[in-house]
Design an enzyme around this catalytic site. Structure first.
Site, PDB file in Angstrom:
ATOM      1  N   HIS A 179       1.032  -1.197  -0.032  1.00 34.72           N
ATOM      2  CA  HIS A 179       0.028  -0.230  -0.488  1.00 34.72           C
ATOM      3  C   HIS A 179       0.899   1.411   0.064  1.00 34.72           C
ATOM      4  CE1 HIS A 179      -3.231   2.590   2.425  1.00 34.72           C
ATOM      5  NE2 HIS A 179      -2.919   2.724   1.294  1.00 34.72           N
ATOM      6  N   GLU A 238       0.506   7.669  -3.838  1.00 34.96           N
ATOM      7  CA  GLU A 238       1.252   7.510  -2.866  1.00 34.96           C
ATOM      8  C   GLU A 238       2.820   8.567  -2.532  1.00 34.96           C
ATOM      9  OE1 GLU A 238       0.804   5.271   0.029  1.00 34.96           O
ATOM     10  OE2 GLU A 238      -0.415   5.743  -1.039  1.00 34.96           O
ATOM     11  N   HIS A 244       2.846  10.832   0.518  1.00 37.52           N
ATOM     12  CA  HIS A 244       4.194  10.398   1.473  1.00 37.52           C
ATOM     13  C   HIS A 244       5.300  10.740   0.852  1.00 37.52           C
ATOM     14  CE1 HIS A 244       0.773   8.557   3.719  1.00 37.52           C
ATOM     15  NE2 HIS A 244      -0.261   8.275   3.029  1.00 37.52           N
TER      16      HIS A 244
END
Length: 266
Positions: free
Chosen positions: A80, A122, A126
């Site tokens: 993930h 992502e 992040h």
């Protein structure tokens, strides 16, 4: 009497001003909030792909699941994301707009992360907080994934399995030397096991993370839907996680972003 009231007002006013000057815990954290590269550790989030596909089908009126992640390829645990974390809380969207992500980098990650849109998401949320350039960040994702061994029983799951969250946690601990109960959290979505989150130092060593563990699944039992047709090459453990052939990669056209990107913590 009036003198005491006046003194009280002055005292309360002084105390309020003094309290405003003292940094609260959240304010103290804000001093480095969203500063790229300023974080304490990583969380490697591994999602159980069959659960995503099962819930995807249940939510759609036509009963069809995401054709990218839920097609012919037998995904089991997929990445993930790799999330920079503070001891309490986490940074996100540290550069807006995010530095451009080359599609060549995206295509190299599809053996571990099955949705191109997930890869883009992502990075934006992040990766930009890692302090790394795009290619270096996704190389770091790959290194972190290579450290973790998926327990053998989850590589090829031909039938639906009902387990306790502790069973899944303990299987990961047994398969990964140095990983303890304080460094791994099993998460669930409704009745399904959704993902396993493993805490790592910036040098990829296992470490405890109480703030992550305390948000773990509290259900007595969770369901793990079966892997479609057998284990994928990307899930065969650290030795084989580095690459798959181009023909084994998930299709790149028309992906829908996985709901895993909307989990409560990250």
């Amino acid at each position: 009497m009036l003198r005491r009231v006046a003194v009280s007002i002055v005292f309360v006013g002084f105390f309020s001003l003094f309290a405003q000057l003292l940094p609260t815990q959240s304010q103290a954290q804000d001093r480095r909030q969203n500063a790229p590269g300023a974080f304490d550790f990583y969380v490697l989030a591994l999602s159980w792909s069959p659960s995503y596909c099962a819930t995807s089908r249940e939510r759609r009126s036509d009963g069809r699941a995401d054709p990218v992640q839920c097609g012919a390829r037998p995904y089991s645990f997929v990445v993930h994301g790799l999330w920079p974390q503070y001891e309490k809380g986490f940074p996100s969207y540290c550069q807006v707009p995010a530095p451009r992500l080359n599609r060549g980098i995206v295509s190299t990650m599809l053996d571990l992360m099955p949705s191109p849109r997930l890869v883009f998401h992502e990075w934006d949320r992040h990766g930009t907080c890692s302090g790394l350039a795009p290619r270096a960040y996704f190389e770091t994702v790959r290194k972190a994934r290579a450290v973790v061994k998926i327990p053998d029983r989850f590589l090829e799951l031909p039938d639906t399995l009902t387990v306790t969250p502790d069973e899944v946690r303990d299987a990961f601990i047994k398969a990964n030397g140095g990983l303890g109960e304080g460094g791994v959290a099993v998460n669930c979505s409704s009745r399904y096991l959704s993902e396993v989150r493993i805490c790592m130092t910036r040098e990829f060593g296992f470490r405890d993370c109480p703030e992550i563990v305390k948000r773990a699944c509290r259900r007595d039992k969770v369901v793990m839907p079966p892997v479609r047709g057998g284990a994928s090459k990307a899930e065969a453990g650290p030795d084989n996680a580095a690459a798959v052939t181009a023909g084994d990669k998930a299709p790149q056209a028309g992906p829908q972003i996985s709901p895993q990107v909307s989990v409560s913590a990250n």
